[in-house]
Write a protein that holds these residues in place. Sequence first.
Motif, short mmCIF file in Angstrom:
data_model
loop_
_atom_site.label_atom_id
_atom_site.label_comp_id
_atom_site.label_asym_id
_atom_site.label_seq_id
_atom_site.Cartn_x
_atom_site.Cartn_y
_atom_site.Cartn_z
N PRO A 173 0.92 19.10 4.21
CA PRO A 173 0.52 17.78 3.47
C PRO A 173 -1.11 18.04 3.31
O PRO A 173 -1.60 18.67 3.95
CB PRO A 173 0.77 16.67 4.67
N PRO A 174 -1.60 17.12 2.48
CA PRO A 174 -3.30 16.93 2.41
C PRO A 174 -3.68 16.59 3.85
O PRO A 174 -2.84 15.79 4.52
CB PRO A 174 -3.47 15.96 1.32
N ALA A 175 -4.98 16.89 3.99
CA ALA A 175 -5.47 16.21 5.36
C ALA A 175 -5.57 14.94 5.50
O ALA A 175 -4.89 14.17 6.44
CB ALA A 175 -7.05 16.69 5.46
N ARG A 176 -5.88 14.33 4.54
CA ARG A 176 -5.94 12.66 4.33
C ARG A 176 -6.14 12.34 3.04
O ARG A 176 -7.04 12.62 2.24
CB ARG A 176 -7.20 12.37 5.03
N ALA A 177 -5.06 11.49 2.61
CA ALA A 177 -4.85 11.14 0.99
C ALA A 177 -4.96 9.80 1.00
O ALA A 177 -4.10 9.02 1.55
CB ALA A 177 -3.50 11.88 0.33
N ILE A 178 -5.78 9.27 0.20
CA ILE A 178 -5.82 7.65 0.06
C ILE A 178 -6.28 7.29 -1.34
O ILE A 178 -5.63 6.19 -2.07
CB ILE A 178 -6.92 6.85 0.84
N LEU A 222 -3.62 5.37 -3.71
CA LEU A 222 -2.55 4.91 -2.97
C LEU A 222 -3.02 3.71 -2.18
O LEU A 222 -2.36 3.41 -1.12
CB LEU A 222 -2.03 6.13 -1.88
N GLN A 223 -4.27 3.47 -2.32
CA GLN A 223 -4.89 2.04 -1.43
C GLN A 223 -3.77 0.89 -1.66
O GLN A 223 -4.06 -0.10 -0.84
CB GLN A 223 -6.01 1.64 -1.97
N TYR A 227 -6.52 -6.64 1.96
CA TYR A 227 -5.20 -6.74 2.50
C TYR A 227 -4.92 -7.89 3.48
O TYR A 227 -6.20 -8.29 4.31
CB TYR A 227 -5.02 -5.37 3.37
N LEU A 244 -2.05 14.83 6.93
CA LEU A 244 -2.05 15.12 8.30
C LEU A 244 -2.97 13.95 9.20
O LEU A 244 -2.27 13.93 10.31
CB LEU A 244 -2.88 16.39 8.42
N THR A 245 -3.70 13.34 8.61
CA THR A 245 -4.31 12.36 9.35
C THR A 245 -3.78 10.98 8.44
O THR A 245 -3.76 11.12 7.40
CB THR A 245 -5.66 12.14 9.50
N VAL A 253 0.71 -1.12 0.02
CA VAL A 253 0.01 0.00 0.16
C VAL A 253 0.71 1.23 -0.13
O VAL A 253 1.71 1.45 0.76
CB VAL A 253 -0.99 0.17 1.15
N LEU A 254 0.67 2.12 -0.99
CA LEU A 254 1.70 3.31 -1.27
C LEU A 254 1.32 4.17 -0.05
O LEU A 254 2.35 5.04 0.25
CB LEU A 254 1.33 4.03 -2.58
N ALA A 255 0.28 4.15 0.31
CA ALA A 255 -0.14 5.15 1.51
C ALA A 255 0.85 5.05 2.94
O ALA A 255 0.82 5.68 3.63
CB ALA A 255 -1.57 5.15 1.86
#
Lengths: 168, 287
Positions: free
Chosen positions: B278-283, B286-287, A160, A23-24, A13-15
């Motif tokens: 950074p973005p607040a929350r980026a997915i 990118l999953q 996953y 930020l979160t 997972v790239l995240a």
Amino acid sequence: MTPPTRVVLVPGVLALLPSYAGLTDPVADLRAACASAVAWLTRDGSPVTVLGDEQGTRVGHHLLGDSPTGAGSSYLVVGNGSACRTEKAPGHLDARAAGFDAALGAALTGPDPEALRAVDPGLARELWASVDAWGQLGDLLTGDHVAHVHHDDDPFGVQYWVIRWEPA
Amino acid sequence: MTLQLGRQSFEDDTTLMMAIVNRTPDSFYDQGATWAEDKAFDRVAQVVEQGAEIVDIGGVKAAPGVFIDEDEEKHRVVDLVARVRATHPSLVISVDTWRASVGRAVCEAGADVLNDAWGGADPGLVDVAAEFGAAIICTHTGGATPRTRPYRVEYDDVVAAAIHDTVAYAERALAAGVARESIVIDPAHDFGKNTFHSLELTRRLAEMVDTGWPVLVSLSNKDFVGETLDVGVGERLVGTLAATAVSAMAGARIYRVHEVVETRRCVDMAWSIAGRRPPARAIRGLQ
């Protein structure tokens, strides 16, 4: 191949990479599961071999942090199931995804090395699954192994698993 | 540069919303909506709830009008500052005044920042800031007398003039004993400037940021937005936000605003585009 003593599977997972941090953290649970499995894998400081495709190995090396890598008897395999489990999934809903992932999950937790080696690469590609290292994983799990599942979820329509195996 | 605004310090990658609170019956935008002290106090609570880090309390409208002497200005702002200080202990309180005597009274009541919108018209203001450990906003007015409108003002280079005067003011504040991290510069859009000047200052704001002094911009609903888009006071939010985004790309740190929520989102978006947040929350993807 050196006989395996410890094997861990994580998804690519790239995240999980710091360059994609927001930020979160959208994958906090997965990250925690990866951290605990990798901590187990690296606890004696012996080198770890990372297996997977290019992106997957990048994720694997990030999860290993400063732990040594290279030939040894510990393996971090990077891969995941389909990305077609829901309408919002990256690959949209594919009716075959659930069955594909269920069979894969059974092969992983069995574990069933023969079934892992027999995963259909064409179907895997159509379902956007990352299974490049599945054949090698099957080889590593030959003989008696016990699976411990750290994480089994599909929060974004992508399957996953975080699993560790040790010889029985 | 890390900002020290009275009681609070802020890291150098942060942006700050300074919400305007008018203790006036006649300011151009709100037309006395928060003239009553209770209304002004309620406005403070509202902007804090909306996420403003700073309130900027003013007792004298910028434009010409009824003369307000020092006693009347103090009467309007000092008690309000004390009340806000007591109720919001961690809030940064700025007071918009050019008078040293008013600055002293509000610092005694708990103010953290002196926002000198008239560019050092009263030379004693920096000494008050130094004495109380307050921050000071050094603005450019081209030498305009407080509460006057620009009339046929021209500059060889308005940005060079704004940099020269605000940096000189900042250095004067530093020499007077104000901490370096408590000095902010402000090109002061529309003060001693026509619309062309304010547009050029916005376009070239990065040159002010390059001085190294933290930059404040006060753009909110101003006449340069109105004249550029040919819209009245109540229709300037979109234009204000466009100017805000450009200023954020250039690196402005503090935004003096009427609309906190909209400006915060605009600045966060631009700051992220600039690669500073950074973005607040980026997915996605990118999953």
